[in-house]
Write an enzyme that holds these catalytic residues in place. Structure first.
Site, PDB file in Angstrom:
ATOM      1  N   GLN A 190       8.711 -19.943  11.480  1.00 43.67           N
ATOM      2  CA  GLN A 190       7.994 -21.025  10.798  1.00 43.67           C
ATOM      3  C   GLN A 190       7.346 -21.970  11.813  1.00 43.67           C
ATOM      4  O   GLN A 190       7.981 -22.399  12.786  1.00 43.67           O
ATOM      5  CB  GLN A 190       8.973 -21.791   9.880  1.00 43.67           C
ATOM      6  CG  GLN A 190       8.338 -22.847   9.009  1.00 43.67           C
ATOM      7  CD  GLN A 190       7.376 -22.293   7.950  1.00 43.67           C
ATOM      8  OE1 GLN A 190       7.439 -21.140   7.567  1.00 43.67           O
ATOM      9  NE2 GLN A 190       6.460 -23.115   7.489  1.00 43.67           N
TER      10      GLN A 190
ATOM     11  N   ASP B  66       3.248 -12.463   9.207  1.00 39.02           N
ATOM     12  CA  ASP B  66       2.326 -13.609   9.093  1.00 39.02           C
ATOM     13  C   ASP B  66       0.900 -13.218   9.480  1.00 39.02           C
ATOM     14  O   ASP B  66      -0.045 -13.956   9.173  1.00 39.02           O
ATOM     15  CB  ASP B  66       2.776 -14.743  10.037  1.00 39.02           C
ATOM     16  CG  ASP B  66       3.562 -15.820   9.322  1.00 39.02           C
ATOM     17  OD1 ASP B  66       3.251 -16.118   8.149  1.00 39.02           O
ATOM     18  OD2 ASP B  66       4.483 -16.379   9.947  1.00 39.02           O
TER      19      ASP B  66
ATOM     20  N   LYS C 119       9.990 -19.441   0.549  1.00 40.50           N
ATOM     21  CA  LYS C 119       9.852 -18.046   1.003  1.00 40.50           C
ATOM     22  C   LYS C 119      11.137 -17.275   0.726  1.00 40.50           C
ATOM     23  O   LYS C 119      11.098 -16.135   0.257  1.00 40.50           O
ATOM     24  CB  LYS C 119       9.488 -18.012   2.497  1.00 40.50           C
ATOM     25  CG  LYS C 119       8.060 -18.491   2.757  1.00 40.50           C
ATOM     26  CD  LYS C 119       7.738 -18.708   4.223  1.00 40.50           C
ATOM     27  CE  LYS C 119       6.379 -19.375   4.359  1.00 40.50           C
ATOM     28  NZ  LYS C 119       5.976 -19.659   5.732  1.00 40.50           N
TER      29      LYS C 119
HETATM   30  N1  GUN Z   1       3.551 -23.164   8.632  1.00 40.02           N
HETATM   31  C1  GUN Z   1       2.680 -23.475   7.634  1.00 40.02           C
HETATM   32  N2  GUN Z   1       2.220 -22.337   7.057  1.00 40.02           N
HETATM   33  C2  GUN Z   1       2.795 -21.306   7.702  1.00 40.02           C
HETATM   34  C3  GUN Z   1       2.732 -19.888   7.543  1.00 40.02           C
HETATM   35  O1  GUN Z   1       2.016 -19.341   6.696  1.00 40.02           O
HETATM   36  N3  GUN Z   1       3.517 -19.173   8.389  1.00 40.02           N
HETATM   37  C4  GUN Z   1       4.290 -19.742   9.343  1.00 40.02           C
HETATM   38  N4  GUN Z   1       5.013 -18.937  10.143  1.00 40.02           N
HETATM   39  N5  GUN Z   1       4.380 -21.052   9.516  1.00 40.02           N
HETATM   40  C5  GUN Z   1       3.641 -21.822   8.690  1.00 40.02           C
END
Ligand code: GUN
Length: 278
Positions: free
Chosen positions: A96, A119, A52
């Protein structure tokens, strides 16, 4: 021969479009900043977070990194999120998941301001999606819609079947396909005669979390198959929820794993970050 939907290529196109937008933002003196919060050092999470941040760098979005020890308390994390909500120089907040067990994920998600919820996990964002209002949409399902649209696959009027009912993929996927005028069915682990239901699908979206679960017996000939799963198989090779080799000659289009839905999630996150600053 099935058409292989190239998520890597499509995600790169989206990222390049976003890069242009960010350049235009900067020419107007505007910056975009995403705050990325990770608690503990789960290796898979570290890989996702790293990807990311790399995407942010490519597009020209600033990323602020908060790497907190796994002992961080729920109150400490709530206070950090509240501080980030208040900061004018932060447009988007990403915490996350998964979080360590002593922290209630729902409480943390609900603490993120819906205006910064890139998100799309906040109940306000999910509720807005369900009634067709504006708001951030969860990145994986919005990535699936973008894959279909950019592959010129029509959704309107099609039988769309989703296998999996998670809050992050299955449920928002259903609302998005409905918004595109698809006829939508969600099935799950308790569905009786699963094969009968999935065989109705013109577009089958699989997010069931079981490696190579969907074989050609589950699929109508010529259907379009979107595989959201990602696992390691018995040979340590990446695979999806769909048994790709078994179904590839039976379908009209399919997303591979890796290189299908996966790269789209980050591209749509980047899109949400740009929207958060607009
Ligand atoms: N953990 C696995 N996929 C995601 C996601 O798309 N966003 C977040 N915040 N955590 C994750």
């Amino acid at each position: 021969m099935a058409y292989i939907i190239d998520g890597k290529k499509i995600s790169n196109e989206i990222k390049d479009e976003l890069k242009e937008k960010v350049i235009a933002f900067k020419e107007n003196g505007k910056e975009i900043t995403l705050a990325v919060v990770q608690v503990g050092n789960d290796p898979a999470s570290s890989v996702y977070v790293g990807n990311k941040k790399k995407a942010c760098e490519y597009i020209g979005i600033n990323s602020l990194s908060f790497e907190l020890p796994k002992e961080t308390t729920e109150v400490e994390l709530i206070n950090l999120v509240k501080e980030l909500n208040q900061r004018n120089d932060v447009n988007g907040i990403l915490v996350q998941l998964p979080l360590p067990k002593h922290i209630n994920e729902d409480i943390i998600i609900q603490t993120i301001s819906p205006e910064k919820d890139v998100d799309g996990f906040h109940p306000m964002s999910v509720g807005a999606l369900s009634i067709g209002h504006k708001g951030f949409v969860s990145c994986t399902p919005s990535g699936v819609i973008e894959l279909l649209k950019r592959s010129n696959i029509q959704i309107e009027g099609k039988e769309c079947v989703i296998v999996g009912r998670s809050n992050i993929v299955g449920k928002p996927m259903a609302f998005l396909l409905l918004r595109e005028n698809g006829t939508v069915t969600i099935c799950h682990s308790k569905t009786t005669n699963l094969k009968e239901v999935t065989k109705r699908a013109d577009i089958l979206v699989v997010a069931i979390g079981k490696p190579k679960f969907i074989t050609k017996e589950y699929i109508k000939e010529g259907a379009i198959v979107i595989d959201v799963g990602i696992h390691r198989d018995e040979n340590n090779k990446l695979c999806g929820d769909v048994d790709y080799n078994d179904v590839v000659d039976h379908v009209s289009a399919i997303t591979p794993v890796p290189g299908g839905v996966g790269p789209m999630t980050i591209a749509m996150l980047m899109n949400n970050c740009v929207v958060s600053a607009t």
